[in-house]
Design a protein around this motif. Structure first.
Motif, PDB file in Angstrom:
ATOM      1  N   THR A  91     -13.483  78.361  17.615  1.00  0.00           N
ATOM      2  CA  THR A  91     -14.090  78.082  16.295  1.00  0.00           C
ATOM      3  C   THR A  91     -14.010  76.717  15.776  1.00  0.00           C
ATOM      4  O   THR A  91     -15.175  76.158  15.133  1.00  0.00           O
ATOM      5  CB  THR A  91     -13.697  79.378  15.505  1.00  0.00           C
ATOM      6  N   HIS A  92     -12.833  76.283  15.844  1.00  0.00           N
ATOM      7  CA  HIS A  92     -12.724  74.738  15.516  1.00  0.00           C
ATOM      8  C   HIS A  92     -13.696  73.901  15.938  1.00  0.00           C
ATOM      9  O   HIS A  92     -14.354  73.205  15.221  1.00  0.00           O
ATOM     10  CB  HIS A  92     -11.073  74.369  15.846  1.00  0.00           C
ATOM     11  N   ARG A  93     -13.763  73.847  17.340  1.00  0.00           N
ATOM     12  CA  ARG A  93     -14.695  72.989  18.042  1.00  0.00           C
ATOM     13  C   ARG A  93     -16.154  73.089  17.512  1.00  0.00           C
ATOM     14  O   ARG A  93     -17.013  72.084  17.080  1.00  0.00           O
ATOM     15  CB  ARG A  93     -14.664  73.236  19.517  1.00  0.00           C
ATOM     16  N   ILE A  94     -16.472  74.333  17.426  1.00  0.00           N
ATOM     17  CA  ILE A  94     -17.847  74.614  16.813  1.00  0.00           C
ATOM     18  C   ILE A  94     -18.185  74.126  15.538  1.00  0.00           C
ATOM     19  O   ILE A  94     -19.122  73.495  15.004  1.00  0.00           O
ATOM     20  CB  ILE A  94     -18.273  76.034  16.972  1.00  0.00           C
ATOM     21  N   LEU A  95     -17.001  74.439  14.550  1.00  0.00           N
ATOM     22  CA  LEU A  95     -17.260  74.156  13.257  1.00  0.00           C
ATOM     23  C   LEU A  95     -17.302  72.573  13.083  1.00  0.00           C
ATOM     24  O   LEU A  95     -17.906  71.856  12.149  1.00  0.00           O
ATOM     25  CB  LEU A  95     -16.069  74.581  12.392  1.00  0.00           C
ATOM     26  N   GLU A  96     -16.575  71.888  13.803  1.00  0.00           N
ATOM     27  CA  GLU A  96     -16.317  70.303  13.957  1.00  0.00           C
ATOM     28  C   GLU A  96     -17.668  69.689  14.182  1.00  0.00           C
ATOM     29  O   GLU A  96     -18.165  68.979  13.717  1.00  0.00           O
ATOM     30  CB  GLU A  96     -15.063  70.037  14.853  1.00  0.00           C
ATOM     31  N   ALA A  97     -18.342  70.207  15.437  1.00  0.00           N
ATOM     32  CA  ALA A  97     -19.466  69.951  16.054  1.00  0.00           C
ATOM     33  C   ALA A  97     -20.683  69.941  14.867  1.00  0.00           C
ATOM     34  O   ALA A  97     -21.353  69.106  14.640  1.00  0.00           O
ATOM     35  CB  ALA A  97     -19.981  70.680  17.040  1.00  0.00           C
ATOM     36  N   LEU A  98     -20.438  71.120  14.058  1.00  0.00           N
ATOM     37  CA  LEU A  98     -21.379  71.405  13.281  1.00  0.00           C
ATOM     38  C   LEU A  98     -21.408  70.396  11.905  1.00  0.00           C
ATOM     39  O   LEU A  98     -22.203  70.134  11.117  1.00  0.00           O
ATOM     40  CB  LEU A  98     -21.713  72.857  12.485  1.00  0.00           C
ATOM     41  N   SER A  99     -20.204  70.084  11.622  1.00  0.00           N
ATOM     42  CA  SER A  99     -19.930  69.296  10.206  1.00  0.00           C
ATOM     43  C   SER A  99     -20.003  67.793  10.387  1.00  0.00           C
ATOM     44  O   SER A  99     -19.856  67.137   9.408  1.00  0.00           O
ATOM     45  CB  SER A  99     -18.382  69.821   9.983  1.00  0.00           C
ATOM     46  N   THR A 100     -20.475  67.336  11.462  1.00  0.00           N
ATOM     47  CA  THR A 100     -20.853  65.962  11.686  1.00  0.00           C
ATOM     48  C   THR A 100     -22.220  65.721  10.780  1.00  0.00           C
ATOM     49  O   THR A 100     -22.616  64.459  10.373  1.00  0.00           O
ATOM     50  CB  THR A 100     -21.055  65.591  13.061  1.00  0.00           C
ATOM     51  N   ARG A 101     -23.099  66.762  10.510  1.00  0.00           N
ATOM     52  CA  ARG A 101     -24.287  66.610   9.968  1.00  0.00           C
ATOM     53  C   ARG A 101     -24.222  66.828   8.420  1.00  0.00           C
ATOM     54  O   ARG A 101     -24.755  65.879   7.666  1.00  0.00           O
ATOM     55  CB  ARG A 101     -25.170  67.904  10.426  1.00  0.00           C
ATOM     56  N   ALA A 102     -23.563  67.993   7.860  1.00  0.00           N
ATOM     57  CA  ALA A 102     -23.405  68.291   6.759  1.00  0.00           C
ATOM     58  C   ALA A 102     -22.111  69.189   6.470  1.00  0.00           C
ATOM     59  O   ALA A 102     -21.882  69.844   7.535  1.00  0.00           O
ATOM     60  CB  ALA A 102     -24.683  69.260   6.236  1.00  0.00           C
ATOM     61  N   SER A 103     -21.692  69.611   5.472  1.00  0.00           N
ATOM     62  CA  SER A 103     -20.533  70.167   5.252  1.00  0.00           C
ATOM     63  C   SER A 103     -21.139  71.852   5.743  1.00  0.00           C
ATOM     64  O   SER A 103     -22.163  72.225   5.381  1.00  0.00           O
ATOM     65  CB  SER A 103     -20.185  70.269   3.930  1.00  0.00           C
ATOM     66  N   VAL A 104     -19.995  72.437   6.304  1.00  0.00           N
ATOM     67  CA  VAL A 104     -20.308  73.825   6.637  1.00  0.00           C
ATOM     68  C   VAL A 104     -19.411  74.924   6.043  1.00  0.00           C
ATOM     69  O   VAL A 104     -18.400  74.481   5.803  1.00  0.00           O
ATOM     70  CB  VAL A 104     -19.604  73.916   8.349  1.00  0.00           C
ATOM     71  N   THR A 114      -4.503  89.715   7.231  1.00  0.00           N
ATOM     72  CA  THR A 114      -3.208  88.771   7.943  1.00  0.00           C
ATOM     73  C   THR A 114      -4.098  87.731   8.706  1.00  0.00           C
ATOM     74  O   THR A 114      -3.836  86.531   8.681  1.00  0.00           O
ATOM     75  CB  THR A 114      -2.151  89.595   8.770  1.00  0.00           C
ATOM     76  N   ALA A 115      -4.986  88.336   9.642  1.00  0.00           N
ATOM     77  CA  ALA A 115      -5.827  87.651  10.415  1.00  0.00           C
ATOM     78  C   ALA A 115      -6.595  86.804   9.734  1.00  0.00           C
ATOM     79  O   ALA A 115      -6.694  85.466  10.273  1.00  0.00           O
ATOM     80  CB  ALA A 115      -6.473  88.475  11.317  1.00  0.00           C
ATOM     81  N   LEU A 116      -7.161  87.026   8.591  1.00  0.00           N
ATOM     82  CA  LEU A 116      -8.085  86.289   7.923  1.00  0.00           C
ATOM     83  C   LEU A 116      -7.207  84.911   7.143  1.00  0.00           C
ATOM     84  O   LEU A 116      -7.705  83.975   7.140  1.00  0.00           O
ATOM     85  CB  LEU A 116      -8.743  87.017   6.715  1.00  0.00           C
ATOM     86  N   GLN A 117      -5.822  85.208   6.850  1.00  0.00           N
ATOM     87  CA  GLN A 117      -5.229  84.215   6.237  1.00  0.00           C
ATOM     88  C   GLN A 117      -4.928  83.188   7.029  1.00  0.00           C
ATOM     89  O   GLN A 117      -4.964  82.056   7.048  1.00  0.00           O
ATOM     90  CB  GLN A 117      -3.789  84.958   5.518  1.00  0.00           C
ATOM     91  N   CYS A 118      -4.602  83.721   8.254  1.00  0.00           N
ATOM     92  CA  CYS A 118      -4.172  82.743   9.413  1.00  0.00           C
ATOM     93  C   CYS A 118      -5.436  81.968   9.893  1.00  0.00           C
ATOM     94  O   CYS A 118      -5.100  80.719  10.167  1.00  0.00           O
ATOM     95  CB  CYS A 118      -3.739  83.870  10.731  1.00  0.00           C
ATOM     96  N   CYS A 119      -6.294  82.430   9.871  1.00  0.00           N
ATOM     97  CA  CYS A 119      -7.962  81.702  10.334  1.00  0.00           C
ATOM     98  C   CYS A 119      -8.137  80.826   9.160  1.00  0.00           C
ATOM     99  O   CYS A 119      -8.704  79.658   9.636  1.00  0.00           O
ATOM    100  CB  CYS A 119      -8.822  82.874  10.243  1.00  0.00           C
ATOM    101  N   ARG A 120      -7.981  81.138   7.836  1.00  0.00           N
ATOM    102  CA  ARG A 120      -8.018  79.896   6.786  1.00  0.00           C
ATOM    103  C   ARG A 120      -7.359  78.742   6.947  1.00  0.00           C
ATOM    104  O   ARG A 120      -7.680  77.486   6.797  1.00  0.00           O
ATOM    105  CB  ARG A 120      -7.710  80.816   5.564  1.00  0.00           C
ATOM    106  N   ARG A 121      -5.981  78.989   7.450  1.00  0.00           N
ATOM    107  CA  ARG A 121      -4.975  77.881   7.696  1.00  0.00           C
ATOM    108  C   ARG A 121      -5.384  77.142   8.748  1.00  0.00           C
ATOM    109  O   ARG A 121      -5.528  75.779   8.389  1.00  0.00           O
ATOM    110  CB  ARG A 121      -3.598  78.530   7.986  1.00  0.00           C
ATOM    111  N   GLU A 122      -5.964  77.607   9.719  1.00  0.00           N
ATOM    112  CA  GLU A 122      -6.225  76.815  10.955  1.00  0.00           C
ATOM    113  C   GLU A 122      -7.444  76.250  10.935  1.00  0.00           C
ATOM    114  O   GLU A 122      -7.971  75.355  11.603  1.00  0.00           O
ATOM    115  CB  GLU A 122      -6.218  77.835  12.223  1.00  0.00           C
ATOM    116  N   LEU A 123      -8.428  76.343   9.966  1.00  0.00           N
ATOM    117  CA  LEU A 123      -9.786  76.106  10.019  1.00  0.00           C
ATOM    118  C   LEU A 123     -10.485  75.337   8.810  1.00  0.00           C
ATOM    119  O   LEU A 123     -11.273  74.779   8.569  1.00  0.00           O
ATOM    120  CB  LEU A 123     -10.849  77.094  10.511  1.00  0.00           C
ATOM    121  N   SER A 124      -9.544  75.258   7.637  1.00  0.00           N
ATOM    122  CA  SER A 124     -10.062  74.917   6.361  1.00  0.00           C
ATOM    123  C   SER A 124     -10.198  73.004   6.549  1.00  0.00           C
ATOM    124  O   SER A 124     -10.623  72.693   5.280  1.00  0.00           O
ATOM    125  CB  SER A 124      -9.075  75.238   5.313  1.00  0.00           C
TER     126      SER A 124
END
Ligand code: AVJ
Length: 324
Positions: A91-104, A114-124
């Motif tokens: 997911t990190h790579r996808i968000l990164e590729a998209l964020s070169t144009r506009a904030s995502v 728990t899974a959601l909290q972990c995800c927020r840490r890794e992708l924010s």
């Protein structure tokens, strides 16, 4: 016959499904979504590192290789909605590729906080993360209601989780996702492809027994959460490839005649020696079949990226036949 459902109090959803799956004279079943308590989630993470289980690494490789092209195809500003809270590099790579144009903005959907909290840490660091604690379809409804004008939605359904649905349920589920989207919105769907049978069976029956532990944890979870008295060593893990249905089936086979009492499900379940509990199906796909599935669900499959090492496809579906 011998299993006695009695419901003195309202059953939890888990207790209800265990009762329904085990208090039957026919094939016993348990829903695979209950694999993922804390222990099961950790065991699945271990599975994804096994040399025999190439699926997760293939999914990851295809995304690393295609994220740039995906971002080019979608062009306009995009919000990303993920069914299941993705973590780590995919997911990190996808968000990164998209964020070169506009904030995502990124909406991970999961029933586990728990899974959601972990995800927020890794992708924010690459997106504004807005966790949605809900079932998949409820979550999509909520996420799209927050859409900004002229924004496109990209929904991610990775890891071949679609393979756990019955084949007949797949178009119905995707239609329900489609109904919440607008023409031109996208769905990136990960599908594991059919490959040599020995590779598939080894992936679900690894020599170290990690998948066996993952499967058996379901019984241990019933003991922990529902007051069950399963003797774990009296069941054996099994994975077989069903050729006509093109799916791996995981079962837990009773090693002897026995009775299992599950307090909070209100049942005493009898097992004959050799009888199984069917715990999971993982359907495998062919590329044309995914295109048909897309069309039957109101999407156009506009691109399929395939990993060469471990046949696995990332399929880009566009809602309503609108052009990208
Ligand atoms: C996470 C659902 C894709 O079906 O391959 C791994 C789960 N089961 N080993 C799959 C799983 C046994 C996995 N999915």
């Amino acid at each position: 016959m011998s299993a006695q459902p009695s419901t003195p109090l309202a059953l939890s959803e888990f207790a209800f499904e265990v009762q329904a799956g085990l208090a039957t004279d026919g094939q016993k079943t348990l829903p695979c979504r209950y694999f993922y308590d804390e222990v099961g989630t950790a065991l699945f993470q271990a599975i994804s590192l096994l040399p025999e289980y190439g699926l997760t690494r293939a999914d990851d490789r295809v995304i690393q290789a295609s994220a740039g092209e995906l971002a080019d195809l979608l062009r306009t500003p995009v919000s990303v909605v993920e069914l299941g809270s993705g973590t780590g590099s995919k997911t990190h790579r996808i968000l990164e590729a998209l964020s070169t144009r506009a904030s995502v903005t990124y909406y991970p959907i999961d029933v586990s906080l728990t899974a959601l909290q972990c995800c927020r840490r890794e992708l924010s660091d690459v997106a504004e993360v807005v966790p949605v604690e809900a079932s998949y379809l409820e979550g999509v409804t909520r996420a799209v209601s927050l859409r900004k004008p002229r924004e496109r939605i990209l929904t991610l359904f990775l890891g071949s989780t679609i393979g756990n649905f019955e084949r007949s349920e797949m178009p119905r589920f995707l239609q329900q996702v489609r109904a919440r989207l607008r023409p031109g919105d996208a769905l990136l769907l990960g599908t594991d492809l059919e490959k040599a049978e020995s590779r598939m069976t080894l992936a679900y029956d690894d020599p170290q027994g990690v998948t066996a532990a993952f499967n058996l944890n379901l019984l241990a979870r019933i003991n922990r959460e529902l007051g069950g008295d399963f003797v774990i060593r009296d069941f054996a893990h099994e994975a077989l490839y069903n050729r006509s249905e093109r799916r791996i089936e995981m079962h837990l086979r009773s090693r002897r005649d026995q009775q299992v009492f599950i307090r909070d499900a209100g049942i005493e379940a009898p097992f004959r020696r050799g009888e199984t509990i069917w715990t999971e199906s993982s359907h495998k796909f062919e590329l044309p079949e995914v295109r048909t599935l897309a069309a039957d669900s109101g999407f156009d499959c506009v691109r399929q990226w395939v990993d060469q090492e471990w046949p696995f496809a990332e399929n880009l579906l566009i809602a309503g036949g609108a052009r990208v």
